[in-house]
Design a protein around this motif. Structure first.
Motif, short mmCIF file in Angstrom:
data_model
loop_
_atom_site.label_atom_id
_atom_site.label_comp_id
_atom_site.label_asym_id
_atom_site.label_seq_id
_atom_site.Cartn_x
_atom_site.Cartn_y
_atom_site.Cartn_z
N ALA A 125 46.52 37.00 26.76
CA ALA A 125 46.48 38.40 27.22
C ALA A 125 45.12 38.70 27.83
O ALA A 125 45.00 39.61 28.65
N ALA A 126 44.11 37.95 27.45
CA ALA A 126 42.74 38.22 27.92
C ALA A 126 42.59 38.05 29.42
O ALA A 126 41.77 38.73 30.04
N ILE A 127 43.37 37.17 30.03
CA ILE A 127 43.22 36.92 31.46
C ILE A 127 43.50 38.18 32.28
O ILE A 127 42.87 38.41 33.32
N PHE A 128 44.40 39.03 31.83
CA PHE A 128 44.73 40.25 32.56
C PHE A 128 43.66 41.32 32.35
O PHE A 128 43.31 42.03 33.29
N ARG A 129 43.12 41.40 31.13
CA ARG A 129 42.00 42.32 30.89
C ARG A 129 40.80 41.87 31.72
O ARG A 129 40.09 42.68 32.30
N LEU A 130 40.58 40.58 31.75
CA LEU A 130 39.46 40.04 32.53
C LEU A 130 39.63 40.35 34.01
O LEU A 130 38.69 40.76 34.69
N ALA A 139 37.53 35.71 42.77
CA ALA A 139 38.64 34.78 43.07
C ALA A 139 39.69 34.82 41.97
O ALA A 139 40.89 34.78 42.24
N LEU A 140 39.26 34.93 40.72
CA LEU A 140 40.21 34.98 39.61
C LEU A 140 40.97 36.30 39.62
O LEU A 140 42.19 36.32 39.43
N ALA A 141 40.28 37.40 39.85
CA ALA A 141 40.96 38.69 39.90
C ALA A 141 42.02 38.70 41.00
O ALA A 141 43.16 39.14 40.77
N PHE A 148 50.68 37.34 39.43
CA PHE A 148 51.39 38.05 38.35
C PHE A 148 51.68 39.51 38.66
O PHE A 148 52.54 40.11 38.04
N GLY A 149 50.91 40.12 39.55
CA GLY A 149 50.99 41.56 39.78
C GLY A 149 49.95 42.26 38.93
O GLY A 149 49.33 41.66 38.05
N SER A 150 49.78 43.52 39.19
CA SER A 150 48.73 44.27 38.48
C SER A 150 49.24 44.96 37.22
O SER A 150 48.48 45.61 36.52
#
Length: 196
Positions: A125-130, A139-141, A148-150
């Motif tokens: 879940a951390a990847i989306f918060r990040l 680049a990751l954002a 995945f979508g926002s």
């Protein structure tokens, strides 16, 4: 520790902090539809109560691991390492580090990525918060939002299948129970508004 390349090596890292029975359970686990639904529900519940504060992704992962361990009859481990995007590290640097020294504190000064593994499956879940954090590598954002979508909050998949999405989770260290508890203490104080 250098990143591991396969489940056998990851099993050795699990054995180092949790023993060989835990490593065998990890390698043998196959998640059911019920487990997947429970994981999704648990993550949804956690994301509702966990503050959206930048720099707390490690604590979110620890809190999710603890909740999953309580609710699942499955091998749940908190894993630290490097997150790469199309082979280029974006969180962490693949360099060896001393896991017990890094995670001896509630607020580790470490710039790698931490995620949950339920057996050989990534639960992150951390990847989306990040991706929504101001200190996220651009680049990751962009990648997370385009793939995945926002509006997503959880990525769950087989460890090796993440590569087809351009993501590579490179495990280096499996946190011990005491180390997870330390992070969970800080996560609890954050969730309840106490001092960090």
């Amino acid at each position: 520790m250098l990143p591991v390349k396969d489940l056998a090596q990851l099993g050795q890292r699990i054995a180092a902090t949790h023993g060989w029975p835990a490593a065998k359970a990890f390698k043998a686990y196959v998640w059911s539809d019920e487990d997947q639904a429970l994981i999704a529900g648990c993550a949804s519940d956690m994301l509702k109560v966990f503050p959206k504060e930048a720099g707390t992704e490690h604590l979110l992962s620890a809190a999710l691991a603890v909740q999953l361990e309580r609710r699942l009859q499955a091998p749940v481990h908190l894993v630290a390492g490097t997150l790469s995007l199309d082979g280029v590290p974006v969180r962490g640097n693949r360099q060896p580090f001393d896991g017990p020294a890094v995670f001896a504190t509630e607020q580790p000064a470490w710039r790698g990525h931490i995620w949950v593994m339920v057996g050989p499956h990534i639960v992150d879940a951390a990847i989306f918060r990040l991706a929504n954090s101001p200190d996220c590598p651009p680049a990751l954002a962009r990648h997370v939002h385009s793939v995945f979508g926002s509006d997503k909050g959880l990525y769950a998949d087989q460890w090796r299948r993440s590569r087809r999405l351009g993501l590579e989770y490179e495990p280096q260290y499996v946190l011990s129970g005491d180390e997870v508890d330390r992070l969970m203490g800080a996560a609890y104080r954050l969730m309840t508004g106490g001092e960090r």
